[in-house]
Scaffold this active site. Sequence first.
Site, PDB file in Angstrom:
ATOM      1  N   ASP A  15     -11.158 -46.860 -11.604  1.00 60.25           N
ATOM      2  CA  ASP A  15     -10.683 -46.445 -12.899  1.00 60.25           C
ATOM      3  C   ASP A  15     -10.038 -45.163 -12.313  1.00 60.25           C
ATOM      4  O   ASP A  15     -10.509 -44.027 -11.491  1.00 60.25           O
ATOM      5  CB  ASP A  15     -11.895 -46.007 -13.364  1.00 60.25           C
ATOM      6  CG  ASP A  15     -11.789 -44.961 -14.662  1.00 60.25           C
ATOM      7  OD1 ASP A  15     -10.551 -44.160 -14.659  1.00 60.25           O
ATOM      8  OD2 ASP A  15     -12.402 -45.113 -15.610  1.00 60.25           O
ATOM      9  N   HIS A  46      -8.304 -40.062 -14.092  1.00 61.12           N
ATOM     10  CA  HIS A  46      -8.125 -38.762 -13.593  1.00 61.12           C
ATOM     11  C   HIS A  46      -7.086 -38.591 -12.366  1.00 61.12           C
ATOM     12  O   HIS A  46      -6.943 -37.478 -11.963  1.00 61.12           O
ATOM     13  CB  HIS A  46      -9.376 -37.907 -13.463  1.00 61.12           C
ATOM     14  CG  HIS A  46     -10.130 -37.762 -14.613  1.00 61.12           C
ATOM     15  ND1 HIS A  46     -10.084 -36.744 -15.536  1.00 61.12           N
ATOM     16  CD2 HIS A  46     -11.011 -38.543 -15.134  1.00 61.12           C
ATOM     17  CE1 HIS A  46     -11.004 -36.846 -16.518  1.00 61.12           C
ATOM     18  NE2 HIS A  46     -11.708 -38.062 -16.345  1.00 61.12           N
ATOM     19  N   LYS A  62      -4.593 -38.495 -20.522  1.00 60.46           N
ATOM     20  CA  LYS A  62      -4.823 -37.182 -19.677  1.00 60.46           C
ATOM     21  C   LYS A  62      -3.532 -36.734 -19.240  1.00 60.46           C
ATOM     22  O   LYS A  62      -2.661 -35.930 -19.944  1.00 60.46           O
ATOM     23  CB  LYS A  62      -5.959 -37.657 -18.701  1.00 60.46           C
ATOM     24  CG  LYS A  62      -7.261 -38.225 -19.416  1.00 60.46           C
ATOM     25  CD  LYS A  62      -8.184 -38.632 -18.292  1.00 60.46           C
ATOM     26  CE  LYS A  62      -9.759 -38.847 -18.735  1.00 60.46           C
ATOM     27  NZ  LYS A  62      -9.498 -39.782 -20.108  1.00 60.46           N
TER      28      LYS A  62
END
Length: 380
Positions: A200, A203, A237
């Site tokens: 993942d 970020h 993001k």
Amino acid sequence: MREPKIIQPPFYGELPAFFDRLEATNRIRSLEPPTGIDLCSNDYLGLSEHPVLLDSLKEGIEIYGAGSTASRLVRGHREVFEHLEREFSSWLRVPASLFFSNGYSANLGTLSCICDPSYVVFADRKNHASLMDGIRLSGAKKVYFRHLDLLHLEELLEKHSGSRNKIIVSETVFSMDGDVAPISDLLRLKEKHGALLYLDEAHAIGVFGPEGSGCALDQLSEAEIGKVDFRMSTFGKALGLEGAMVSCSEEARRYLLHCARTFVFSTGSLPAIAHAGLAAIRLARSMEEERRRILEFAGILREAIGSAGYSFGDSVTQIVPILLSDESHSLELAERFLRFGFQAKAIRPPTVDVSRIRVSVNAKLRKADLDLFIGILKGR
């Protein structure tokens, strides 16, 4: 005529006590619009307000209309989605990608259809809820390894060596601690034990790696990158929009298109988002100065946190926690920051194990503002 009696299910009867418990522990959640200087969002590159991105989004609405009107498999597909998927795959140097409406649905839909009860999933203890929910929904056996503890992970892999189907699941940049997974070691264990590897990069995308392409490309060679089975990256993001990509092989993409329920049964995202997503990729790839400044400011903040007598854990990224002794301290400090015009939220159990202020440094932050924030932290 008498009104029919409304039978209240037990659920409603339990709500007053539920909210009383939350009130007693200061854990009532509320929805508040943003205020002050942003030190809590994930808009790391400041792209959500970039004029080029805003113009591209407006242009996309003019071209494609306000909504997709259906799932992409019914009538919601436009060629711009495939254009975006190809552009994104080229950026990450992978064969294929599939666009989902957000990171949560990407993780939930992908993991729940990759895995089944024949799988053993080895998950970092601090993985995001969307990863854990996808694993739970799959029916696979869950095995947690201690956060970033590769010796523990290898012990567990050896313990389950008789299981034919295995997958290792980890964030690359951890969203609450700002530390980074050792991806090359995860890849080594994946190959040694015959597992799949799911990363993942929510970020990390836009902030790390060549042209902001993520931590995997930051740590792995181009020859190794193809051995990572699945990489999830968000547009919500650092890329300033919404949506998410799952990047994988061509065959795996084809499988997800058929079997990932959050893709198959969800209305497609606005085509205008895909149109603007192309601009977001181009912008992000060029923002080396912004990436450098974000990480420089994060380093200054970590030094200040340490000199003020607090801990920032193992953060090495733009996410910098100020770890605190208790929940009341975190709430008081967040309120102090807000009084001086900074929005930096208190994050408390059960979301995290240790109460903290989670500071996320972004490219919009000025050095003068950072200095003021540090002064408030030190009580000046």
